[in-house]
Design a protein around this motif. Structure first.
Motif, PDB file in Angstrom:
ATOM      1  N   TYR A   1      -2.940  -5.919 -19.117  1.00 29.30           N
ATOM      2  CA  TYR A   1      -2.556  -5.894 -17.508  1.00 29.30           C
ATOM      3  C   TYR A   1      -2.784  -4.373 -17.048  1.00 29.30           C
ATOM      4  N   VAL A   2      -2.900  -4.074 -15.977  1.00 28.92           N
ATOM      5  CA  VAL A   2      -2.874  -2.928 -15.359  1.00 28.92           C
ATOM      6  C   VAL A   2      -1.968  -2.951 -14.186  1.00 28.92           C
ATOM      7  N   ALA A   3      -1.347  -1.931 -14.111  1.00 32.19           N
ATOM      8  CA  ALA A   3      -0.520  -1.722 -12.764  1.00 32.19           C
ATOM      9  C   ALA A   3      -1.041  -0.468 -12.238  1.00 32.19           C
ATOM     10  N   TYR A   4      -1.169  -0.728 -10.918  1.00 29.66           N
ATOM     11  CA  TYR A   4      -1.905   0.605 -10.003  1.00 29.66           C
ATOM     12  C   TYR A   4      -0.724   1.374  -9.541  1.00 29.66           C
ATOM     13  N   ARG A   5      -0.464   2.639  -9.909  1.00 25.26           N
ATOM     14  CA  ARG A   5       0.727   3.625  -9.740  1.00 25.26           C
ATOM     15  C   ARG A   5       0.583   3.899  -8.247  1.00 25.26           C
ATOM     16  N   ASP A   6      -0.522   4.249  -7.943  1.00 23.18           N
ATOM     17  CA  ASP A   6      -0.743   4.669  -6.475  1.00 23.18           C
ATOM     18  C   ASP A   6      -0.743   3.790  -5.186  1.00 23.18           C
ATOM     19  N   ASP A   7      -1.068   2.520  -5.552  1.00 22.63           N
ATOM     20  CA  ASP A   7      -1.145   1.667  -4.806  1.00 22.63           C
ATOM     21  C   ASP A   7      -0.717   0.283  -5.222  1.00 22.63           C
ATOM     22  N   ALA A   8       0.678   0.175  -5.221  1.00 19.22           N
ATOM     23  CA  ALA A   8       1.487  -0.694  -6.046  1.00 19.22           C
ATOM     24  C   ALA A   8       0.781  -2.342  -6.058  1.00 19.22           C
ATOM     25  N   GLY A   9       0.259  -2.732  -7.256  1.00 18.18           N
ATOM     26  CA  GLY A   9      -0.488  -3.803  -7.452  1.00 18.18           C
ATOM     27  C   GLY A   9      -0.386  -4.194  -8.994  1.00 18.18           C
ATOM     28  N   ILE A  10      -0.706  -5.224  -9.462  1.00 17.99           N
ATOM     29  CA  ILE A  10      -1.089  -5.658 -10.859  1.00 17.99           C
ATOM     30  C   ILE A  10      -2.398  -6.496 -10.988  1.00 17.99           C
ATOM     31  N   ALA A  11      -2.809  -6.351 -11.941  1.00 17.72           N
ATOM     32  CA  ALA A  11      -4.053  -6.878 -12.244  1.00 17.72           C
ATOM     33  C   ALA A  11      -4.034  -7.578 -13.950  1.00 17.72           C
ATOM     34  N   ARG A  12      -4.747  -8.591 -14.145  1.00 20.31           N
ATOM     35  CA  ARG A  12      -5.139  -8.681 -15.471  1.00 20.31           C
ATOM     36  C   ARG A  12      -6.401  -8.771 -15.853  1.00 20.31           C
ATOM     37  N   LEU A  13      -6.971  -7.947 -16.690  1.00 15.95           N
ATOM     38  CA  LEU A  13      -8.220  -7.772 -17.271  1.00 15.95           C
ATOM     39  C   LEU A  13      -8.758  -8.825 -18.086  1.00 15.95           C
ATOM     40  N   PRO A  14      -9.935  -9.141 -18.256  1.00 11.19           N
ATOM     41  CA  PRO A  14     -10.586 -10.137 -19.449  1.00 11.19           C
ATOM     42  C   PRO A  14     -10.862  -9.296 -20.524  1.00 11.19           C
ATOM     43  N   VAL A  15     -10.303  -9.777 -21.673  1.00 14.38           N
ATOM     44  CA  VAL A  15     -10.541  -9.322 -22.981  1.00 14.38           C
ATOM     45  C   VAL A  15     -11.556 -10.283 -23.711  1.00 14.38           C
TER      46      VAL A  15
ATOM     47  N   ALA B   1       0.936  -1.226   0.075  1.00 11.64           N
ATOM     48  CA  ALA B   1       0.138  -0.036  -0.010  1.00 11.64           C
ATOM     49  C   ALA B   1       1.012   1.424   0.032  1.00 11.64           C
ATOM     50  N   ARG B   2       0.385   2.456  -0.445  1.00 14.34           N
ATOM     51  CA  ARG B   2       1.268   3.499  -0.683  1.00 14.34           C
ATOM     52  C   ARG B   2       2.300   3.542  -1.134  1.00 14.34           C
ATOM     53  N   LEU B   3       2.481   2.487  -2.341  1.00 13.84           N
ATOM     54  CA  LEU B   3       3.719   2.691  -3.117  1.00 13.84           C
ATOM     55  C   LEU B   3       3.483   2.889  -4.165  1.00 13.84           C
ATOM     56  N   ASN B   4       4.358   3.720  -5.304  1.00 17.51           N
ATOM     57  CA  ASN B   4       4.153   3.500  -6.589  1.00 17.51           C
ATOM     58  C   ASN B   4       4.515   2.511  -7.332  1.00 17.51           C
ATOM     59  N   ALA B   5       4.040   1.899  -8.249  1.00 17.26           N
ATOM     60  CA  ALA B   5       4.449   0.835  -9.332  1.00 17.26           C
ATOM     61  C   ALA B   5       4.861   1.610 -10.594  1.00 17.26           C
ATOM     62  N   GLY B   6       5.475   0.878 -11.371  1.00 18.35           N
ATOM     63  CA  GLY B   6       6.157   1.395 -12.500  1.00 18.35           C
ATOM     64  C   GLY B   6       5.235   0.582 -13.677  1.00 18.35           C
ATOM     65  N   PRO B   7       5.659   0.796 -15.074  1.00 19.90           N
ATOM     66  CA  PRO B   7       4.857   0.228 -16.102  1.00 19.90           C
ATOM     67  C   PRO B   7       5.237  -1.322 -16.108  1.00 19.90           C
ATOM     68  N   PRO B   8       4.189  -2.066 -16.411  1.00 22.41           N
ATOM     69  CA  PRO B   8       4.402  -3.571 -16.446  1.00 22.41           C
ATOM     70  C   PRO B   8       4.984  -3.960 -18.016  1.00 22.41           C
ATOM     71  N   VAL B   9       5.670  -5.090 -17.915  1.00 22.80           N
ATOM     72  CA  VAL B   9       5.817  -5.717 -19.376  1.00 22.80           C
ATOM     73  C   VAL B   9       5.401  -7.045 -19.157  1.00 22.80           C
TER      74      VAL B   9
ATOM     75  N   GLN C   1       8.356   1.199  -5.978  1.00 23.13           N
ATOM     76  CA  GLN C   1       9.065   2.218  -5.305  1.00 23.13           C
ATOM     77  C   GLN C   1       9.804   1.326  -3.719  1.00 23.13           C
ATOM     78  N   ASP C   2       9.508  -0.011  -3.842  1.00 21.42           N
ATOM     79  CA  ASP C   2      10.192  -0.758  -2.652  1.00 21.42           C
ATOM     80  C   ASP C   2      11.475  -1.245  -3.014  1.00 21.42           C
ATOM     81  N   LYS C   3      12.084  -0.847  -3.998  1.00 19.73           N
ATOM     82  CA  LYS C   3      13.219  -1.350  -4.505  1.00 19.73           C
ATOM     83  C   LYS C   3      13.217  -2.784  -5.008  1.00 19.73           C
ATOM     84  N   ARG C   4      12.241  -3.318  -5.570  1.00 14.59           N
ATOM     85  CA  ARG C   4      12.269  -4.510  -6.407  1.00 14.59           C
ATOM     86  C   ARG C   4      11.764  -4.721  -7.481  1.00 14.59           C
ATOM     87  N   VAL C   5      11.964  -5.683  -8.247  1.00 11.26           N
ATOM     88  CA  VAL C   5      11.396  -6.191  -9.243  1.00 11.26           C
ATOM     89  C   VAL C   5      10.566  -7.405  -9.271  1.00 11.26           C
TER      90      VAL C   5
END
Length: 409
Positions: free
Chosen positions: A394-408, A45-53, A64-68
């Protein structure tokens, strides 16, 4: 998520669609249905996430927690979390062939992580805002602050070359060649095509006023004040040059879209932005059509050319507009969305035949053939990075670091 109650602004946007109903032949935005992620993983929570690939099997991002972090594509299972020396804010690269992940931390260091989550090699450096790209065995680091590009062997970290460039954005990279804007005397530039194996110069162009470049498998399009030039990637030979009666729009990048033919964004001094279709073999103009007042992106399918632009919101602000054209230039549909932006279309991507556009807080999906609205996604209070890979979104949540996969669908 349920359908929302729409504001006057959204109603006006929908009416804008109805006004071109003869072209669109489709429903209004109130038909949009909400979607829920197939899976979602929170990192902190309360950490920024970068763009996903992502590859077909894995999605990767830094935080922002210094991890990949790496997660399985199917169910979101965490595969590894590798510590770095600083936050990871730019997009890593991930290879579908050897599984290597490369990431840059803001303390300037470069990391190569194998598919098991082990750091294979690590280089300390000063390129704190570098951007990475990978093609075949070549990893390229581009630092726009120092105008430096460095090529590495992706598996071993051996340096293949380092050069100064004058590009504003990432140069052109394919498996067979790396093209950059090579500084020439004063403000003039020339193109230099390098071997991915060792950085040896294969060819250089004469000095020119190049402002940007786009590459596909075997062609290179460059933009100057006068117009567009198309060259062979193999030897740099000029195939055609086309000049225009208005400026080529390079403001949002991607001034030229190559897909058999070439599609160019123009920005007339007065009036809306223009899409021009050029014959890919001759450069002859085939058609031109208007879009919104600033065309930011052009994408295409086998049947449709799509121009994504910005238009005034009747209630104030700026909305995203989409224009769909047949390959012969016939306007097939036009739609003004309900997506408010601050002047930049954050998301514009094709995934499994669906067009996904959006701001950093909401995204919408449309059928490319007729512009029919398919679904919407509006997470609560979180800004997003969006990435499409194969048939996954995929969406990465910038303001609350997390990752999700959306249905297409």
């Amino acid at each position: 998520m349920t359908d929302q109650t729409y504001s006057r602004r959204q109603t006006l946007a929908a009416l804008g669609v109805a006004a071109v109903g003869g072209l669109a032949g489709c429903s209004t935005l109130t038909d949009l249905r909400g979607v829920r992620p197939l899976w979602r993983q929170s990192i902190a929570a309360r950490l920024n996430a970068g763009p996903p690939v992502a590859t077909a099997d894995r999605v990767v991002l830094g935080t922002q927690d210094k991890r990949v972090y790496a997660f399985g594509a199917d169910d979101g299972t965490r595969e590894f979390a590798v510590e770095t020396g600083g936050p990871v804010e730019t997009a890593p690269t991930v290879s579908p062939t050897d599984g290597f992940v490369h990431a840059h931390s803001t303390d300037g260091d470069l990391y190569a992580i194998d598919e098991d989550g082990t750091v294979a090699w690590h280089e300390e450096g000063v390129h704190s805002r570098a951007v990475l790209a990978r093609a075949g065995s070549l990893l390229v680091q581009f630092d726009p602050r120092s105008d430096t590009v460095t090529g590495y062997d992706a598996a071993t970290g051996t340096r293949r070359f380092e050069r100064v460039t004058s590009a504003y954005r990432f140069p052109g990279l394919t498996r067979d060649v790396f093209v950059l804007l090579d500084p020439a005397e004063r403000s003039e530039r020339r193109l230099a095509a390098l071997s991915p194996a060792d950085g040896a110069v294969r060819w250089r162009s004469d000095p020119g006023g190049y402002r940007g470049l786009t590459v596909d498998a075997d062609r290179l399009a460059t933009v100057s004040e006068e117009g567009v030039e198309l060259r062979s990637l193999a030897d740099g030979s000029l195939q055609w040059r086309t000049e225009f009666d208005a400026a080529v729009d390079t403001l949002f990048g991607g001034a030229v879209h190559l897909d058999g033919d070439a599609y160019v964004k123009l920005r007339p001094r007065d009036g809306p932005g223009v899409v021009v279709a050029l014959d890919g073999e001759t450069g002859e103009e085939r058609w031109r059509r208007t879009g919104g007042y600033e065309i930011e992106r052009i994408v295409s399918t086998d049947e449709t050319v799509l121009a994504v632009s910005s238009v005034d919101d009747p209630d104030g602000g700026i909305l995203i507009r989409i224009d769909g054209f047949d390959r012969d230039g016939t306007r097939r549909w036009q739609r003004t969305t309900d997506i408010a932006i601050g002047g930049v279309v954050e998301t514009c991507t094709l995934v499994d035949g669906t067009l996904v556009v959006g701001s950093d807080r909401r995204i919408r999906a449309f059928a490319t053939g007729d512009g029919s609205p398919l679904w919407q996604y509006d997470p609560d209070g979180s800004r997003m990075h969006v990435h499409a890979a194969d048939d996954a979104l995929y969406v990465a949540y910038r303001d609350d670091a997390g990752i999700a996969r959306l249905p297409v669908p």
